[in-house]
Enzyme design. Structure first.
Site, PDB file in Angstrom:
ATOM      1  N   GLU A 294       9.257   1.025  11.215  1.00 32.62           N
ATOM      2  CA  GLU A 294      10.354   1.972  10.988  1.00 32.62           C
ATOM      3  C   GLU A 294       9.739   3.362  11.075  1.00 32.62           C
ATOM      4  OE1 GLU A 294      13.488   1.344  10.568  1.00 32.62           O
ATOM      5  OE2 GLU A 294      13.493  -0.796  10.162  1.00 32.62           O
TER       6      GLU A 294
ATOM      7  N   GLU B  76      10.046  15.833  15.362  1.00 34.57           N
ATOM      8  CA  GLU B  76      10.558  15.622  14.012  1.00 34.57           C
ATOM      9  C   GLU B  76       9.926  16.660  13.083  1.00 34.57           C
ATOM     10  OE1 GLU B  76       9.137  12.174  11.770  1.00 34.57           O
ATOM     11  OE2 GLU B  76      11.215  11.743  11.278  1.00 34.57           O
TER      12      GLU B  76
ATOM     13  N   LYS C  19       0.848  -1.199   0.000  1.00 37.68           N
ATOM     14  CA  LYS C  19       0.000   0.000   0.000  1.00 37.68           C
ATOM     15  C   LYS C  19       0.877   1.240   0.000  1.00 37.68           C
ATOM     16  CE  LYS C  19      -1.691   2.703   3.000  1.00 37.68           C
ATOM     17  NZ  LYS C  19      -1.436   3.942   2.244  1.00 37.68           N
TER      18      LYS C  19
ATOM     19  N   CYS D 211      14.140  10.232   7.545  1.00 38.08           N
ATOM     20  CA  CYS D 211      13.842   9.871   8.930  1.00 38.08           C
ATOM     21  C   CYS D 211      15.075   9.906   9.829  1.00 38.08           C
ATOM     22  CB  CYS D 211      13.242   8.477   8.947  1.00 38.08           C
ATOM     23  SG  CYS D 211      14.255   7.292   8.030  1.00 38.08           S
TER      24      CYS D 211
HETATM   25  P1  NAD Z   1       2.395   8.501   7.791  1.00 40.54           P
HETATM   26  O1  NAD Z   1       2.551   7.707   9.026  1.00 40.54           O
HETATM   27  O2  NAD Z   1       1.409   9.588   7.781  1.00 40.54           O
HETATM   28  O3  NAD Z   1       2.022   7.550   6.562  1.00 40.54           O
HETATM   29  C1  NAD Z   1       2.832   6.464   6.184  1.00 40.54           C
HETATM   30  C2  NAD Z   1       1.990   5.420   5.481  1.00 40.54           C
HETATM   31  O4  NAD Z   1       1.109   4.825   6.421  1.00 40.54           O
HETATM   32  C3  NAD Z   1       1.098   5.964   4.384  1.00 40.54           C
HETATM   33  O5  NAD Z   1       1.014   4.984   3.371  1.00 40.54           O
HETATM   34  C4  NAD Z   1      -0.237   6.150   5.093  1.00 40.54           C
HETATM   35  O6  NAD Z   1      -1.317   6.107   4.191  1.00 40.54           O
HETATM   36  C5  NAD Z   1      -0.243   4.958   6.018  1.00 40.54           C
HETATM   37  N1  NAD Z   1      -0.981   5.098   7.259  1.00 40.54           N
HETATM   38  C6  NAD Z   1      -1.096   6.185   8.053  1.00 40.54           C
HETATM   39  N2  NAD Z   1      -1.797   5.876   9.167  1.00 40.54           N
HETATM   40  C7  NAD Z   1      -2.106   4.572   9.078  1.00 40.54           C
HETATM   41  C8  NAD Z   1      -2.809   3.658   9.933  1.00 40.54           C
HETATM   42  N3  NAD Z   1      -3.326   4.042  11.097  1.00 40.54           N
HETATM   43  N4  NAD Z   1      -2.926   2.379   9.533  1.00 40.54           N
HETATM   44  C9  NAD Z   1      -2.402   1.969   8.359  1.00 40.54           C
HETATM   45  N5  NAD Z   1      -1.741   2.778   7.505  1.00 40.54           N
HETATM   46  C10 NAD Z   1      -1.597   4.067   7.874  1.00 40.54           C
HETATM   47  O7  NAD Z   1       3.860   9.029   7.450  1.00 40.54           O
HETATM   48  P2  NAD Z   1       4.302   9.974   6.251  1.00 40.54           P
HETATM   49  O8  NAD Z   1       3.989  11.369   6.613  1.00 40.54           O
HETATM   50  O9  NAD Z   1       3.800   9.439   4.963  1.00 40.54           O
HETATM   51  O10 NAD Z   1       5.891   9.728   6.259  1.00 40.54           O
HETATM   52  C11 NAD Z   1       6.753  10.460   7.029  1.00 40.54           C
HETATM   53  C12 NAD Z   1       7.139   9.710   8.285  1.00 40.54           C
HETATM   54  O11 NAD Z   1       7.765   8.476   7.952  1.00 40.54           O
HETATM   55  C13 NAD Z   1       8.141  10.455   9.116  1.00 40.54           C
HETATM   56  O12 NAD Z   1       7.775  10.399  10.472  1.00 40.54           O
HETATM   57  C14 NAD Z   1       9.419   9.694   8.886  1.00 40.54           C
HETATM   58  O13 NAD Z   1      10.362   9.807   9.910  1.00 40.54           O
HETATM   59  C15 NAD Z   1       8.935   8.316   8.738  1.00 40.54           C
HETATM   60  N6  NAD Z   1       9.940   7.505   8.040  1.00 40.54           N
HETATM   61  C16 NAD Z   1      10.634   6.553   8.739  1.00 40.54           C
HETATM   62  C17 NAD Z   1      11.628   5.810   8.129  1.00 40.54           C
HETATM   63  C18 NAD Z   1      12.394   4.747   8.866  1.00 40.54           C
HETATM   64  O14 NAD Z   1      12.993   3.906   8.217  1.00 40.54           O
HETATM   65  N7  NAD Z   1      12.414   4.736  10.180  1.00 40.54           N
HETATM   66  C19 NAD Z   1      11.914   6.025   6.788  1.00 40.54           C
HETATM   67  C20 NAD Z   1      11.205   7.005   6.105  1.00 40.54           C
HETATM   68  C21 NAD Z   1      10.207   7.731   6.746  1.00 40.54           C
END
Ligand code: NAD
Length: 479
Positions: free
Chosen positions: A253, A386, A179, A288
Site C-alpha cells: 500500500e 506526493e 515493525k 496517502c
Molecule cells: P517509508 O516508506 O519511509 O516507511 C514506512 C515503513 O517502512 C517504516 O516502518 C520504515 O521503517 C519501513 N521501511 C522503509 N524502507 C524499508 C525497506 N527498504 N525495507 C523494509 N522496511 C522499510 O514511509 P513513511 O514516510 O513512513 O510513510 C509515508 C508514506 O506511506 C507515504 O508515501 C504514504 O503515501 C504512504 N502510505 C500509504 C498508504 C496506503 O494505504 N496506500 C497509507 C498510509 C501511508
C-alpha cells in the site's frame, strides 16, 4: 504510562533487547521528548520471527484453532484495545500531529471495528469448499493460513495500518511480526500490552520497533512467509523487488497523488466544505489517498480557486490535542522541511501561491500553514510528486474528457473524488478514473470495501472480505 520502555514484546513476554540502541520520539507540536523504546536489531528480529514461526507451526496452535476460537480471541483483543483507546488516541496525536478528533476515530475506534469484522467473517467459515470435479470425483478447495507475516507500517496512521494487516491476518490463522515506524513507537507498546491482556498465545503477535535496515532484514528473513507493507513507493519498490526474488507473497500500500475532479455543475456552497476538507486535507495532508490535485473547469476556475482558498485559509491550525483543531503539525522536522521544499519548488516553477506557503506563528512544533497553489500545470513537480502535507494544487481543465485525462495522468492511482450535483454524471467520471478507490461528493474509506492502489500506488487490496485472501493460500485436494 511509562514513556521510556526497556523491553520488547516477543514470544508473549517482555524481553530484554539484544542491543542498547534506542528510538526517541518527539512531540510534533511541542518538540519535547515524549518517550523512547529499544531500537530493534537483527537479533531481535530473529527472536521475533522464531517466536512467530513456532506459534504458527504448533500443530495445536493458533493456525489449527477452530475459527470460532480465534474469533473469540480477536474480540478479546478488540476489548483490550478499547480499554486503551484514549491513551492510544492521545499518544498517536502527540507523536504524528494527527488531530485528536480524527485519531479517536481512525486510531482509537477503527482497529476494534476491523477486529470484530474479520472475527465475525471467519467464525463460521470452514475454509473448505467441496466442488463437483470435471473428472467425476469431488474436489476439495481449502483456504489455509499463509504463515508468518512481516507487517511493516508507516507513521501517519500507525494503529489503523497495523490493524488492516493483523485483523484479517490473525483471523485467517497467520502469526505476526509487526515493525512500527520509528516516528510512532509508543502506541505500538500499548498495542502489545493489549495483545498480552487478550491472552493471545505466545508468539502469535510480536512487536519490534526498528528502522528501515532492520525492516529490510525482516522482509528477506527465511522464517517469513508473507510481507504486508504500507509506506512510500520508494520503499515499496525495494520490498517488492526483495519479495520477487524470494517469490514471497507481498501486499504493498504505497503513495498517491489523487485528483478531486470538480465538475462544472457543482454547488460550491458551504455544504461541500467539510467533505471536501476530509477528501483533500485529512490528517494534515499526511494521508496517502488525499485528493491534492484539485481539477477545476476553466469556465468556473476563479470561483473554484476562491472557494478552495477561503476554505483552506479559514482552517484552524493548532495543537493536535485540542478538539477544535483542524490542521495539526507535520509528524517530524524532516517531514516539515520536505513539505516546505515542495512549496519553494512550486513557487520556483511559477505556480501562483494563493494562501499559506509559510509557517504559522507558533514558537514550537513542526507546523506548515495550509497552502493552495493556483495556475498549476499537471506536469509541474507539485502536481506529480506526493507532498504528504497540507498543500493543494488547483489545475484547470477544458471539458470532462480533459478532466479524466489529467486525473489519470499520474504515476499513482490510489484515491480520488468527483464533485457534482449530478449523481449519474459523477458515477460516469468515477468509472473512468484509473485508480483503486474514488469517492462521490466525499471520500471516506469504507472498511467493507477493498482499498488499495494501482500503478505506483501498490499491489493488492486491504479491507473487505478480499483482505482475508492476502493471508490465505489455496490448496486443492483431488479426492
Ligand atoms: P517509508 O516508506 O519511509 O516507511 C514506512 C515503513 O517502512 C517504516 O516502518 C520504515 O521503517 C519501513 N521501511 C522503509 N524502507 C524499508 C525497506 N527498504 N525495507 C523494509 N522496511 C522499510 O514511509 P513513511 O514516510 O513512513 O510513510 C509515508 C508514506 O506511506 C507515504 O508515501 C504514504 O503515501 C504512504 N502510505 C500509504 C498508504 C496506503 O494505504 N496506500 C497509507 C498510509 C501511508
Amino acid at each position: 504510562m511509562n514513556p521510556h520502555h526497556h523491553s520488547l514484546f516477543i514470544g508473549g513476554q517482555w524481553v530484554t533487547p539484544a542491543s542498547e540502541e534506542r528510538i526517541t520520539v518527539l512531540d510534533a507540536s511541542t518538540e519535547d521528548v515524549l518517550g523512547s523504546v529499544p531500537n530493534g536489531s537483527e537479533k531481535d528480529m530473529d527472536a521475533a520471527v522464531a517466536a512467530a514461526r513456532a506459534a504458527f507451526d504448533d500443530p495445536d496452535g493458533w493456525a489449527a484453532w477452530e475459527p470460532a476460537r480465534r474469533a473469540d480471541a480477536l474480540h478479546r483483543l478488540a476489548e483490550a484495545l478499547e480499554r486503551r483507546a484514549e491513551a492510544i488516541t492521545r499518544i498517536v496525536s502527540a507523536q504524528n500531529g494527527m488531530t485528536i478528533s480524527l485519531s479517536e476515530q481512525v486510531e482509537g475506534a477503527l482497529p476494534t471495528v476491523l477486529l470484530r469484522y474479520y472475527a465475525d467473517l471467519i467464525r463460521d467459515d470452514t475454509g473448505e469448499e467441496v466442488r463437483d470435479g470435471m473428472l467425476g470425483a469431488p474436489v476439495h478447495v481449502r483456504r489455509e493460513p499463509l504463515g508468518v507475516v512481516a507487517a511493516i507500517v508507516p507513521w501517519n496512521a500507525p494503529q489503523l495500518l497495523s490493524a488492516t494487516k493483523y485483523a484479517p491476518g490473525l483471523a485467517a490463522g497467520c502469526t505476526f511480526v509487526l515493525k512500527p515506524s520509528p516516528e510512532t513507537v509508543l502506541d505500538a507498546v500499548l498495542f502489545a500490552e493489549a495483545v498480552e491482556e487478550a491472552g493471545l498465545p505466545p508468539g502469535v503477535v510480536n512487536v519490534v520497533p526498528a528502522g528501515r535496515e532492520v525492516g529490510a532484514y525482516l522482509v528477506s528473513h527465511p522464517g517469513v512467509d508473507k510481507v504486508a507493507f504500507t509506506g512510500s513507493t520508494g520503499a515499496g519498490r525495494q520490498i517488492g523487488a526483495a519479495c520477487g526474488t524470494l517469490l514471497r507473497p507481498v501486499t504493498l500500500e504505497l503513495g498517491g497523488k489523487s485528483a478531486a475532479v470538480i465538475l462544472d455543475d457543482v454547488d460550491l456552497g458551504s455544504a461541500i466544505a467539510e467533505p471536501f476538507f476530509q477528501a483533500t486535507l485529512l490528517a494534515n495532508g499526511q494521508a496517502c489517498f488525499a485528493s491534492t490535485r484539485v481539477l477545476a473547469p476553466r469556465s468556473r476556475y476563479d470561483e473554484v480557486v476562491d472557494a478552495v482558498s477561503s476554505l483552506v485559509g479559514g482552517l484552524t491550525v493548532g495543537s493536535p490535542l485540542d478538539p477544535t483543531t483542524q490542521i495539526g503539525p507535520m509528524a517530524t522536522a524532516r517531514q516539515r522541511d520536505r513539505v516546505e521544499g515542495f512549496i519553494s519548488q512550486g513557487r520556483a516553477e511559477g505556480a501562483r501561491l494563493v494562501v499559506g506557503g509559510s509557517r504559522p506563528d507558533f514558537e514550537k512544533g513542526f507546523y506548515v500553514t495550509p497552502t493552495v497553489f493556483a495556475d498549476v500545470d499537471n506536469a509541474q513537480v507539485i502536481a506529480r510528486e506526493e507532498i504528504f502535507g497540507p498543500v493543494l494544487s488547483v489545475i484547470a481543465y477544458t471539458d470532462e474528457d480533459d478532466a479524466v485525462r489529467i486525473a489519470n495522468d499520474s504515476e499513482y492511482g490510489l484515491g480520488g473524488s468527483v464533485w457534482t450535483d449530478d449523481d449519474e454524471r459523477g458515477m460516469r467520471v468515477a468509472r473512468r478514473m484509473q485508480t483503486g478507490t474514488v469517492g462521490l461528493n466525499h471520500y471516506t474509506v469504507d472498511p467493507a470495501a477493498p482499498f488499495g492502489g494501482i500503478k505506483a500506488s501498490g499491489l493488492g487490496r486491504e479491507f473487505g472480505p478480499e483482505a482475508l485472501r492476502n493471508y490465505q493460500q489455496i490448496k486443492s485436494i483431488y479426492r
